[in-house]
Design a protein around this motif. Structure first.
Motif, short mmCIF file in Angstrom:
data_model
loop_
_atom_site.label_atom_id
_atom_site.label_comp_id
_atom_site.label_asym_id
_atom_site.label_seq_id
_atom_site.Cartn_x
_atom_site.Cartn_y
_atom_site.Cartn_z
N GLY A 118 -7.36 9.82 -16.80
CA GLY A 118 -8.61 9.61 -16.11
C GLY A 118 -8.69 9.92 -14.61
O GLY A 118 -7.91 9.87 -14.04
N VAL A 119 -9.90 9.55 -14.12
CA VAL A 119 -10.16 9.54 -12.83
C VAL A 119 -10.36 7.96 -12.14
O VAL A 119 -11.24 7.26 -12.86
N TYR A 120 -9.46 7.53 -11.37
CA TYR A 120 -9.50 6.26 -10.85
C TYR A 120 -9.90 6.28 -9.24
O TYR A 120 -9.42 7.12 -8.42
N ARG A 121 -10.60 4.98 -8.89
CA ARG A 121 -10.81 4.76 -7.44
C ARG A 121 -9.72 3.72 -7.14
O ARG A 121 -9.61 2.82 -7.67
N VAL A 122 -9.13 3.96 -5.97
CA VAL A 122 -8.01 3.45 -5.58
C VAL A 122 -8.14 2.72 -4.15
O VAL A 122 -8.76 3.68 -3.13
N ASP A 123 -8.00 1.70 -3.86
CA ASP A 123 -8.21 0.86 -2.79
C ASP A 123 -7.07 0.19 -2.25
O ASP A 123 -6.31 -0.58 -3.10
N THR A 124 -6.26 0.53 -1.09
CA THR A 124 -4.86 0.06 -0.72
C THR A 124 -4.96 -0.70 0.68
O THR A 124 -5.41 -0.18 1.59
N GLY A 125 -3.98 -1.58 0.68
CA GLY A 125 -3.89 -2.30 2.21
C GLY A 125 -2.63 -2.08 2.44
O GLY A 125 -1.46 -1.95 1.73
N TRP A 126 -2.34 -1.80 3.71
CA TRP A 126 -1.20 -1.38 4.53
C TRP A 126 -1.07 -2.16 5.51
O TRP A 126 -1.87 -2.48 6.27
N ARG A 127 0.22 -2.66 5.63
CA ARG A 127 0.78 -3.12 7.07
C ARG A 127 1.99 -2.54 7.46
O ARG A 127 2.80 -2.00 6.81
N LYS A 128 2.27 -2.69 8.66
CA LYS A 128 3.50 -2.08 9.31
C LYS A 128 4.77 -3.14 9.29
O LYS A 128 4.46 -4.16 9.81
N ASP A 129 5.67 -2.61 8.73
CA ASP A 129 6.83 -3.54 8.54
C ASP A 129 7.94 -2.80 9.40
O ASP A 129 8.42 -1.53 8.92
N ASP A 130 8.67 -3.22 10.30
CA ASP A 130 9.63 -2.69 11.02
C ASP A 130 9.34 -1.26 11.46
O ASP A 130 10.03 -0.39 11.42
N GLY A 131 8.21 -1.01 11.90
CA GLY A 131 7.70 0.12 12.39
C GLY A 131 7.34 1.12 11.33
O GLY A 131 6.83 2.34 11.51
N THR A 132 7.31 1.00 10.03
CA THR A 132 6.79 1.75 8.88
C THR A 132 5.75 1.35 8.27
O THR A 132 5.71 -0.25 7.91
N TRP A 133 4.79 1.93 7.91
CA TRP A 133 3.61 1.36 7.04
C TRP A 133 4.17 1.22 5.62
O TRP A 133 4.70 2.36 4.99
N ARG A 134 3.70 0.31 5.08
CA ARG A 134 4.11 -0.07 3.73
C ARG A 134 2.81 -0.61 3.04
O ARG A 134 2.09 -1.50 3.82
N CYS A 135 2.70 -0.40 1.63
CA CYS A 135 1.61 -0.94 1.04
C CYS A 135 1.76 -2.15 0.34
O CYS A 135 2.95 -2.32 -0.15
N PHE A 136 0.92 -3.30 0.64
CA PHE A 136 1.33 -4.39 0.15
C PHE A 136 0.36 -4.82 -0.90
O PHE A 136 0.64 -5.79 -1.61
N THR A 137 -0.74 -4.43 -1.15
CA THR A 137 -1.84 -4.45 -2.06
C THR A 137 -2.59 -3.28 -2.43
O THR A 137 -2.62 -2.16 -1.78
N ALA A 138 -2.90 -2.98 -3.89
CA ALA A 138 -3.72 -1.87 -4.05
C ALA A 138 -4.60 -2.48 -5.43
O ALA A 138 -4.13 -3.32 -6.09
#
Length: 144
Positions: A118-138
């Motif tokens: 199906g179709v989902y709405r997704v909200d994600t949180g990102w932070r920079k770890d060692d210069g790279t953006w990483r997703c920490f929550t969704a």
């Protein structure tokens, strides 16, 4: 007149540099989302979770990084396919973090997650770890 022109050109360069810096962060987040979706479709567990932090939290404890990797592995081992079509990604700056929001349409081959397609709405949180953006929550919820 020349000094006025130089002033406006200098201001323009500063504005462009600032815009490019922000765009680069947004582009990195969008690229990570697209790469994760492509890796999941290909059945590559490690690449699917590469953009996630080790403390990733999906839907308030429903899914963590190892669980997502295992889900991709099991699907691949069974020879099943999952297709993910990502809609436009909106990236918003929140302090030193980013919030990316998008829709994803999940479709599956035979026998795979038929009740979860199906179709989902997704909200994600990102932070920079060692210069790279990483997703920490969704978080996600079915929208259709």
């Amino acid at each position: 007149m020349r000094s006025l022109l130089r002033f406006f050109v200098s201001i323009g360069v500063v504005v462009l540099m600032a815009a490019c810096h922000r765009t680069a962060d947004d582009v990195q987040v969008r690229k990570a989302i697209a790469e994760s979706a492509a890796a999941a479709e290909a059945g590559h567990a490690g690449d699917t979770v590469a953009a996630l932090t080790d403390d990733f939290d999906g839907n308030t404890g429903q899914l963590d990084k190892p669980s997502l990797a295992n889900l991709v592995r099991v699907t691949a081992i069974r020879g099943q396919t999952v297709h993910a079509v990502i809609g436009p990604v909106s990236v918003e700056r929140r302090g030193d973090r980013r919030v990316a929001t998008f829709t994803v349409t999940l479709a599956a081959g035979q026998g795979v997650l038929p009740d979860q397609a199906g179709v989902y709405r997704v909200d994600t949180g990102w932070r920079k770890d060692d210069g790279t953006w990483r997703c920490f929550t969704a978080s996600w919820r079915r929208s259709l």
